[in-house]
Motif scaffolding. Structure first.
Motif, PDB file in Angstrom:
ATOM      1  N   SER B 141      42.693  31.739  52.841  1.00 16.82           N
ATOM      2  CA  SER B 141      41.809  32.712  53.194  1.00 16.82           C
ATOM      3  C   SER B 141      40.610  33.308  52.307  1.00 16.82           C
ATOM      4  O   SER B 141      39.962  34.096  52.649  1.00 16.82           O
ATOM      5  CB  SER B 141      42.537  33.860  53.821  1.00 16.82           C
ATOM      6  OG  SER B 141      43.743  33.418  54.917  1.00 16.82           O
ATOM      7  N   ILE B 142      41.043  33.116  50.889  1.00 11.15           N
ATOM      8  CA  ILE B 142      40.207  33.525  49.861  1.00 11.15           C
ATOM      9  C   ILE B 142      38.805  32.909  49.900  1.00 11.15           C
ATOM     10  O   ILE B 142      38.884  31.707  49.626  1.00 11.15           O
ATOM     11  CB  ILE B 142      40.780  33.872  48.741  1.00 11.15           C
ATOM     12  CG1 ILE B 142      40.197  34.848  47.899  1.00 11.15           C
ATOM     13  CG2 ILE B 142      40.765  32.368  48.001  1.00 11.15           C
ATOM     14  CD1 ILE B 142      41.020  35.371  46.658  1.00 11.15           C
ATOM     15  N   PRO B 143      37.756  33.255  50.117  1.00 14.77           N
ATOM     16  CA  PRO B 143      36.398  32.694  49.856  1.00 14.77           C
ATOM     17  C   PRO B 143      36.446  32.193  48.423  1.00 14.77           C
ATOM     18  O   PRO B 143      36.247  33.029  47.605  1.00 14.77           O
ATOM     19  CB  PRO B 143      35.392  33.561  50.125  1.00 14.77           C
ATOM     20  CG  PRO B 143      35.973  35.041  50.698  1.00 14.77           C
ATOM     21  CD  PRO B 143      37.208  34.770  50.334  1.00 14.77           C
ATOM     22  N   ASN B 144      35.983  30.876  48.258  1.00 15.38           N
ATOM     23  CA  ASN B 144      36.250  30.396  46.691  1.00 15.38           C
ATOM     24  C   ASN B 144      35.331  30.953  45.826  1.00 15.38           C
ATOM     25  O   ASN B 144      35.165  31.306  44.717  1.00 15.38           O
ATOM     26  CB  ASN B 144      36.509  28.867  46.746  1.00 15.38           C
ATOM     27  CG  ASN B 144      35.483  28.295  46.921  1.00 15.38           C
ATOM     28  OD1 ASN B 144      34.262  28.605  46.995  1.00 15.38           O
ATOM     29  ND2 ASN B 144      35.577  26.978  46.805  1.00 15.38           N
ATOM     30  N   PHE B 145      33.958  31.322  46.610  1.00 20.19           N
ATOM     31  CA  PHE B 145      32.681  31.802  45.800  1.00 20.19           C
ATOM     32  C   PHE B 145      33.171  33.258  45.474  1.00 20.19           C
ATOM     33  O   PHE B 145      32.650  33.674  44.278  1.00 20.19           O
ATOM     34  CB  PHE B 145      31.607  31.688  46.553  1.00 20.19           C
ATOM     35  CG  PHE B 145      31.515  32.305  47.974  1.00 20.19           C
ATOM     36  CD1 PHE B 145      32.038  31.369  49.065  1.00 20.19           C
ATOM     37  CD2 PHE B 145      31.272  33.512  48.161  1.00 20.19           C
ATOM     38  CE1 PHE B 145      32.054  31.979  50.321  1.00 20.19           C
ATOM     39  CE2 PHE B 145      31.169  34.023  49.683  1.00 20.19           C
ATOM     40  CZ  PHE B 145      31.524  33.104  50.475  1.00 20.19           C
ATOM     41  N   TRP B 146      33.943  33.953  45.952  1.00 14.80           N
ATOM     42  CA  TRP B 146      34.269  35.267  45.757  1.00 14.80           C
ATOM     43  C   TRP B 146      35.403  35.297  44.616  1.00 14.80           C
ATOM     44  O   TRP B 146      35.117  35.807  43.692  1.00 14.80           O
ATOM     45  CB  TRP B 146      34.857  36.028  47.003  1.00 14.80           C
ATOM     46  CG  TRP B 146      35.206  37.457  46.623  1.00 14.80           C
ATOM     47  CD1 TRP B 146      34.416  38.360  46.101  1.00 14.80           C
ATOM     48  CD2 TRP B 146      36.607  38.190  46.879  1.00 14.80           C
ATOM     49  NE1 TRP B 146      34.947  39.575  45.970  1.00 14.80           N
ATOM     50  CE2 TRP B 146      36.394  39.501  46.338  1.00 14.80           C
ATOM     51  CE3 TRP B 146      37.745  37.778  47.010  1.00 14.80           C
ATOM     52  CZ2 TRP B 146      37.330  40.598  46.283  1.00 14.80           C
ATOM     53  CZ3 TRP B 146      38.753  38.652  46.984  1.00 14.80           C
ATOM     54  CH2 TRP B 146      38.470  40.073  46.770  1.00 14.80           C
ATOM     55  N   LEU B 147      36.217  34.438  44.905  1.00  6.92           N
ATOM     56  CA  LEU B 147      37.160  34.115  43.619  1.00  6.92           C
ATOM     57  C   LEU B 147      36.578  33.701  42.115  1.00  6.92           C
ATOM     58  O   LEU B 147      36.905  34.228  41.365  1.00  6.92           O
ATOM     59  CB  LEU B 147      38.076  32.981  44.207  1.00  6.92           C
ATOM     60  CG  LEU B 147      39.469  32.964  43.087  1.00  6.92           C
ATOM     61  CD1 LEU B 147      40.363  33.813  42.892  1.00  6.92           C
ATOM     62  CD2 LEU B 147      40.136  31.460  43.711  1.00  6.92           C
ATOM     63  N   GLY B 148      35.676  32.872  42.598  1.00  8.58           N
ATOM     64  CA  GLY B 148      34.900  32.524  41.098  1.00  8.58           C
ATOM     65  C   GLY B 148      34.141  33.682  40.649  1.00  8.58           C
ATOM     66  O   GLY B 148      34.269  33.976  39.556  1.00  8.58           O
ATOM     67  N   ILE B 149      33.310  34.615  41.568  1.00  6.58           N
ATOM     68  CA  ILE B 149      32.897  35.664  40.952  1.00  6.58           C
ATOM     69  C   ILE B 149      33.909  36.848  40.144  1.00  6.58           C
ATOM     70  O   ILE B 149      33.811  37.287  39.001  1.00  6.58           O
ATOM     71  CB  ILE B 149      32.053  36.620  42.113  1.00  6.58           C
ATOM     72  CG1 ILE B 149      30.916  35.688  42.675  1.00  6.58           C
ATOM     73  CG2 ILE B 149      31.391  38.077  41.325  1.00  6.58           C
ATOM     74  CD1 ILE B 149      30.220  36.366  43.841  1.00  6.58           C
TER      75      ILE B 149
END
Lengths: 292, 315
Positions: B141-149
Motif C-alpha cells: 500500500s505504500i507509494p514507493n516514491f513516498w517511501l523513497g522521499i
C-alpha cells in the motif's frame, strides 16, 4: 418430530450467499478497519466544501513553509498555502480518480469479458489476443504513455488509468464466464429460447459479479497509487489544484527546509490504499464459496 | 522442449504485432498536425513539407504503419527529437542502469519476501503470521516514491549515511555504485517483497497440507528438513513463475524510483521524453518494455517446464 427437522433443514440451506458473506465480513476485523479508513476519507472528501478550513488555493507570503502549528495544523507549503486544507481537497482528486478509472475499466472490460467467454471461438481469440497485448505493457508505463499523448490533466489521467486496467477485468470476467456457462441453469435458459443478451445479462452476469467486485475494490487501491504516481510525475492533476501526488512532487524539492510537506500526502495515500486493500482482501475471503 | 519454446514464440508474435499497432496508434491520438509536433519549434513551410515527405505523413495510415513497422524490424526505432540520437542507442545506454537497479531490487525482495512467507505459513494463525501479513499489506500500500522521499530524509539528510542521488557505474567504482544504488533498490524491492511474501505463504500453505509432507514428518525427519527440503522445494514452482512476471512491476516501479533518486535509467528516459514531447522515445520505450515482458513470460514458461518433473515426462 420429523416434521420439525425437515422444516428446519431447508430453512438452513436457504441462507442466501449474500447473507453468509455479510456475516463473514462482519466478524472480519481487518476488513472493518479497512472500511472505516475508506469511509473516513470519503466523508472528508465530500465534506470539503463545508468544513471550516482555509481556501486550498489561498497563498500567503507571510506564512511560507511554516512548520505545523495551531494556526496551520499540518503546516504550510512553499507559497504559504494551508496543507491541511490542500490535503482535504486533494482527497477528492484521489478518490475520484480511483473510483472513476475503475468504473471505466469495469464498464469496458466486463462486457468484453462476457462476450469473449460466452461466445468463445473466433471472437474469444480476437479479444484475448488484444488483452494479452495490453497486459504485455506494464500498467503504469501504459498509463504514462497514454497520459503523455492525451496531454496532462486529471481527466486524462483517469482515462489513461481506466484504459490500462481494462484487460484485468476482461480476463477475470472471461475466466468466470467460462466456469459459469456450463452450469445447468444456463443450459436451461438456452433451452427455453432466451436471447444471448438475456442469458448473459440475467443468468451469467449476476453469477460472476462477486469476483469482479473484489477485483474492483483492489483495483481502486492500485488506481489511487497510479493517479498519485502520474500526478507526482506531473501528468495528473495540474497546479494549482491540489492532489496528493502533485503535493509530493513539490515537496521533494524542500526535503531539508520543509519535511512536513512530504509527510502528510504520502501518509494519506498509504492509509487510503491500505484501507481499500484490507477491504478487498476481506471481501475476497467473505465471497469465496470455497472457504467455509 | 525446443518445439515447446518454438510454439510459445509463435504465440508471442501476434501479441507483439498488436502492441505495435497500439504504439503506432498512440501518435495518432496527438491533437493537430503531427508534422508540426515533429518539427518542434520549427515553423518553416519547407521544413514541414520535408518532414511530411520524410515521415510519409501524406500516405494512407495503413501504409504509414507498414513503413514504421518495417523500420522497426530493422532496428530503427526512430530518432529522438531532443538529442537527435537513434532511439535504440538511447535505450541501449539507459537499460543497463535499470537492469542493475532491478537485479538489486529483486535480490532484496527475495531475501525479505521468501523467508517471511515461509515463516508466516509455518506459523499460520499466530501473532507472527498476523504481523508478517500486515507488514506485507503495508508494503503493497505504500507509494514507493513516498517511501523513497522518507528514506532520503532519514538516511541521507538526517543520518548522512548514504548519498541521496546520483549514479556511479559498477565498472568504475563497485563500492560507490553499491552505495548509490542500495537505497533505490530497497525502495523498489519492498513492494515486490510484499507480493512475494504473500505468494510464498499461500504456496507453502498448499504444500504443507500435502501427503508427502505428512509422510516426511511421519518418518521422523526434523521439522526444518521437512519444511525446507520437502515443502519449500515444491512451493518454489509458482514463486519462480511469479518472479519472472514481476518484471513488469519492476520496470514500472523503476520509473518512479529513478525519478526520485535521479538515476539516469530507462524509467527516467521515458519521463524526460514525455515532458520534452519526444514521442519517438516514448513509443520506443513502450515497445521495448512490451517485448521484454513477453520474453520474460516465455522465460517463466520455460522455467516452469524445467522445474516441474511432471511436465517434463509428459513430452
Amino acid at each position: 418430530m420429523s416434521a420439525v427437522i425437515s422444516a428446519a433443514d431447508p430453512a438452513e440451506e436457504t441462507v442466501k450467499p449474500e447473507n453468509r458473506a455479510w456475516k463473514k465480513l462482519k466478524v472480519n476485523r481487518s476488513a472493518q478497519f479497512g472500511l472505516l479508513i475508506v469511509a473516513f476519507f470519503i466523508i472528508i472528501a465530500l465534506a470539503a466544501p463545508i468544513l471550516p478550513i482555509d481556501d486550498p488555493l489561498a497563498t500567503s507570503w507571510s506564512a511560507v513553509r511554516k512548520a505545523p502549528s495551531a494556526a496551520h495544523w499540518l503546516g504550510t507549503d512553499e507559497i504559504g498555502r494551508d496543507i491541511l486544507s490542500r490535503m482535504i481537497w486533494g482527497a477528492q482528486a484521489s478518490l475520484l480518480a480511483g473510483v472513476v478509472s475503475v468504473f471505466i475499466a469495469v464498464l469496458v472490460g466486463v462486457p468484453f469479458g462476457l462476450i469473449s467467454g460466452y461466445f468463445g471461438g473466433w471472437t474469444d481469440q480476437a479479444i484475448s489476443r488484444v488483452t494479452d497485448a495490453l497486459l504485455a505493457t506494464p500498467f503504469l508505463i501504459l498509463a504514462i504513455a497514454l497520459a503523455a499523448f492525451l496531454g496532462p490533466s486529471l481527466t486524462n489521467a483517469m482515462i489513461a488509468i481506466g484504459l490500462s486496467a481494462v484487460p484485468i477485468f476482461v480476463r477475470l470476467t472471461r475466466g468466470q464466464v467460462l466456469a459459469v456457462k456450463t452450469e445447468d441453469f444456463v443450459e436451461g435458459a438456452r433451452a427455453v429460447g432466451l436471447t444471448h443478451t438475456a442469458i448473459m445479462g440475467r443468468y451469467i452476469l449476476p453469477n460472476v459479479l462477486a469476483p469482479i467486485l473484489v477485483q474492483a475494490t483492489l483495483t481502486v487501491a492500485t488506481a489511487i497509487i497510479a493517479e498519485a504516481s502520474l500526478s507526482f510525475l506531473g501528468l495528473g492533476q495540474q497546479a494549482p489544484a491540489p492532489s496528493w501526488g502533485s503535493m509530493l512532487n513539490v515537496a521533494k524539492n524542500f526535503m531539508t527546509q520543509a519535511p512536513w510537506m512530504a509527510w502528510w500526502p504520502g501518509a494519506a495515500i498509504f492509509l487510503v490504499v491500505l484501507g481499500f486493500n484490507l477491504l478487498g482482501d476481506g471481501l475476497r475471503d467473505a465471497l469465496d464459496p470455497r472457504e467455509t | 522442449m525446443l518445439s515447446y519454446i518454438a510454439r510459445r514464440l509463435l504465440i508471442a508474435i501476434p501479441t507483439l504485432i498488436l502492441v505495435s499497432i497500439f504504439v503506432f496508434v498512440l501518435q495518432k491520438l496527438l491533437p493537430g498536425d503531427p508534422a508540426l509536433v515533429l518539427a518542434g519549434e520549427e515553423r518553416d513551410p519547407e521544413m514541414l513539407a520535408f518532414i511530411r515527405e520524410k515521415y510519409r505523413l501524406n500516405d494512407p495510415i495503413i501504409m504509414q504503419y507498414f513503413y514504421w513497422m518495417k523500420a522497426m524490424l530493422q532496428g530503427d526505432l526512430g530518432i529522438s527529437l531532443r538529442t537527435r540520437q537513434p532511439v535504440l542507442d538511447l535505450i541501449g545506454d539507459k537499460l543497463p542502469v535499470t537492469i542493475q537497479l532491478a537485479v538489486m531490487a529483486m535480490i532484496i525482495a527475495f531475501v525479505i519476501g521468501i523467508p517471511a512467507g515461509i515463516l508466516s505459513a509455518v506459523k499460520k494463525g499466530t501473532a507472527v503470521d498476523y504481523i508478517a501479513n500486515f507488514i506485507a499489506l503495508s508494503g503493497l500500500s505504500i507509494p514507493n516514491f513516498w517511501l523513497g522521499i522518507m528514506l532520503i530524509m532519514l538516511v541521507s539528510v538526517h543520518l548522512g549515511w548514504l548519498p541521496a542521488s546520483g549514479y556511479v557505474s559498477p565498472f568504475e567504482d563497485p563500492a560507490k555504485s553499491f552505495q548509490t544504488m542500495i537505497m533505490p533498490a530497497f525502495v523498489l524491492g519492498t513492494a515486490l517483497a510484499a507480493t512475494l511474501m504473500r505468494h510464498t505463504r499461500s504456496a507453502m500453505l498448499g504444500v504443507l497440507k500435502a501427503d508427502y509432507v505428512r509422510t516426511a514428518r511421519a518418518k521422523g525427519l526434523l521439522e526444518h528438513t521437512v519444511i525446507l527440503k520437502h515443502a519449500f522445494r515444491n512451493a518454489l514452482l509458482p514463486i519462480v513463475t511469479l518472479s519472472a512476471l514481476l518484471f513488469g512491476e519492476l520496470l514500472a516501479g523503476a520509473v518512479l524510483t529513478e525519478q526520485i533518486f535521479t538515476i539516469p535509467g530507462f524509467g527516467k528516459l521515458i519521463v524526460d521524453a514525455v515532458f520534452t514531447r519526444d514521442y519517438a522515445v516514448v513509443q520506443g520505450v513502450v515497445m521495448c518494455t512490451a517485448a521484454g515482458f513477453i520474453l520474460m513470460n516465455l522465460v517463466a514458461d520455460v522455467l516452469y517446464f524445467l522445474l516441474n518433473p511432471r511436465m517434463r515426462s509428459s513430452l
